[in-house]
Design an enzyme around this catalytic site. Structure first.
Site, PDB file in Angstrom:
ATOM      1  N   PHE A  82       1.855   5.954 -13.416  1.00  0.00           N
ATOM      2  CA  PHE A  82       0.306   5.943 -13.215  1.00  0.00           C
ATOM      3  C   PHE A  82       0.175   6.967 -11.955  1.00  0.00           C
ATOM      4  O   PHE A  82       1.339   7.390 -11.400  1.00  0.00           O
ATOM      5  CB  PHE A  82      -0.193   4.590 -13.031  1.00  0.00           C
ATOM      6  CG  PHE A  82       0.438   3.972 -11.753  1.00  0.00           C
ATOM      7  CD1 PHE A  82       1.399   3.220 -11.688  1.00  0.00           C
ATOM      8  CD2 PHE A  82      -0.384   4.077 -10.432  1.00  0.00           C
ATOM      9  CE1 PHE A  82       2.070   2.735 -10.496  1.00  0.00           C
ATOM     10  CE2 PHE A  82       0.347   3.370  -9.385  1.00  0.00           C
ATOM     11  CZ  PHE A  82       1.410   2.814  -9.337  1.00  0.00           C
ATOM     12  N   ASP A 110       0.964  -1.190   0.018  1.00  0.00           N
ATOM     13  CA  ASP A 110       0.087   0.008   0.088  1.00  0.00           C
ATOM     14  C   ASP A 110       0.902   1.208   0.049  1.00  0.00           C
ATOM     15  O   ASP A 110       1.876   1.074   0.832  1.00  0.00           O
ATOM     16  CB  ASP A 110      -0.959  -0.102   1.252  1.00  0.00           C
ATOM     17  CG  ASP A 110      -2.141   0.997   1.026  1.00  0.00           C
ATOM     18  OD1 ASP A 110      -2.561   0.940  -0.112  1.00  0.00           O
ATOM     19  OD2 ASP A 110      -2.520   1.572   1.996  1.00  0.00           O
TER      20      ASP A 110
HETATM   21  P1  IMP Z   1      -1.876   1.624  -3.673  1.00  0.00           P
HETATM   22  O1  IMP Z   1      -3.166   1.337  -2.817  1.00  0.00           O
HETATM   23  O2  IMP Z   1      -0.667   1.000  -3.277  1.00  0.00           O
HETATM   24  O3  IMP Z   1      -2.315   1.373  -5.126  1.00  0.00           O
HETATM   25  O4  IMP Z   1      -1.571   3.363  -3.783  1.00  0.00           O
HETATM   26  C1  IMP Z   1      -2.653   4.014  -3.573  1.00  0.00           C
HETATM   27  C2  IMP Z   1      -2.505   5.379  -4.644  1.00  0.00           C
HETATM   28  O5  IMP Z   1      -1.358   6.040  -4.379  1.00  0.00           O
HETATM   29  C3  IMP Z   1      -2.785   4.770  -6.069  1.00  0.00           C
HETATM   30  O6  IMP Z   1      -4.078   4.585  -6.478  1.00  0.00           O
HETATM   31  C4  IMP Z   1      -2.142   5.947  -6.787  1.00  0.00           C
HETATM   32  O7  IMP Z   1      -2.796   6.998  -7.034  1.00  0.00           O
HETATM   33  C5  IMP Z   1      -0.904   6.372  -5.810  1.00  0.00           C
HETATM   34  N1  IMP Z   1       0.288   5.503  -6.101  1.00  0.00           N
HETATM   35  C6  IMP Z   1       0.729   4.356  -5.607  1.00  0.00           C
HETATM   36  N2  IMP Z   1       1.868   4.071  -6.312  1.00  0.00           N
HETATM   37  C7  IMP Z   1       2.334   5.035  -7.138  1.00  0.00           C
HETATM   38  C8  IMP Z   1       3.229   5.356  -7.865  1.00  0.00           C
HETATM   39  O8  IMP Z   1       4.255   4.545  -8.054  1.00  0.00           O
HETATM   40  N3  IMP Z   1       3.259   6.436  -8.538  1.00  0.00           N
HETATM   41  C9  IMP Z   1       2.229   7.402  -8.463  1.00  0.00           C
HETATM   42  N4  IMP Z   1       1.379   7.141  -7.710  1.00  0.00           N
HETATM   43  C10 IMP Z   1       1.102   6.003  -6.996  1.00  0.00           C
END
Ligand code: IMP
Length: 196
Positions: free
Chosen positions: A151, A71
């Site tokens: 992304f 996360d």
């Molecule tokens: P997740 O729950 O780990 O997918 O991350 C939550 C949110 O953080 C994602 O929906 C993205 O908007 C943002 N996020 C996570 N990793 C990245 C990254 O490597 N680059 C940019 N945004 C990120």
């Protein structure tokens, strides 16, 4: 050589590609799609660690496979650490990456302190034991989006020491220096050392 299987609890193809690029030869990495899991796994904890654990436990509970989940949160100093654990849905329940980027940019309009960091926590459940790995990258939020790669908030995140955003730097560079890349390198070192 015995190949060992491990599940990465994600539906995000960008993350799967990033992980497969660095997993090393001893492990076969499968994402949720590849194990036939099409559920949107709940992430209802109020910390990155809690959400990562929740996702990994879901897979272990339903599929009985070794699994890790991550996360990530983007913490912006002048927004008191927001969007943080709410990074995915910052602009609302069904929002797009572009909606989140636009919300951050409009909240930061005119702000001169643009310091931010990405933090990732990975929870690994291996043979019933839980382990955590963390990664962090510091940088600045740009005033407008740049680049088409990556992304999420990549087009507005300028990592310290670089003059290009994550969306412009390309996956190889991003993987080496990013929050998730760093957490993932720690995870892979652990896995490739026989889980020690
Ligand atoms: P997740 O729950 O780990 O997918 O991350 C939550 C949110 O953080 C994602 O929906 C993205 O908007 C943002 N996020 C996570 N990793 C990245 C990254 O490597 N680059 C940019 N945004 C990120």
């Amino acid at each position: 050589m015995i190949m060992m299987e491990i599940v990465f609890a994600t539906h995000n193809q960008h993350k799967t590609q990033e992980a497969k690029a660095i997993v090393g030869p001893n492990w076969t990495l499968k994402d949720l799609h590849e194990i036939g899991c099409h559920t949107d796994i709940p992430e209802t904890a109020d910390t990155l660690m809690g959400n990562a654990l929740q996702k990994a436990q879901f897979v272990v509970g339903h599929y009985h496979m070794n699994c890790f989940a991550d996360d990530t949160g983007l913490e912006i100093e002048s927004l008191d650490g927001r969007p943080g654990v709410f990074s995915a849905r910052y602009a609302g329940e069904k929002c797009s990456f572009a909606d989140n980027v636009n919300k951050v940019l409009s909240e930061m309009k005119g702000m001169t302190n643009r310091k931010a960091c990405f933090k990732t926590v990975i929870a690994l459940i291996l043979d019933g034991e839980t382990y955590y790995f963390e990664g962090r990258v510091d940088g600045q939020i740009t005033t407008e989006p740049h680049g088409e790669g990556g992304f999420g908030y990549d087009p507005i995140f300028l990592p310290d020491g670089y003059d290009k955003t994550f969306a412009e730097l390309g996956m190889d560079v991003k993987n080496k220096i990013s929050h998730r890349g760093r957490a993932m390198q720690k995870l892979m070192a652990f896995l490739n050392n026989g889980g020690k």
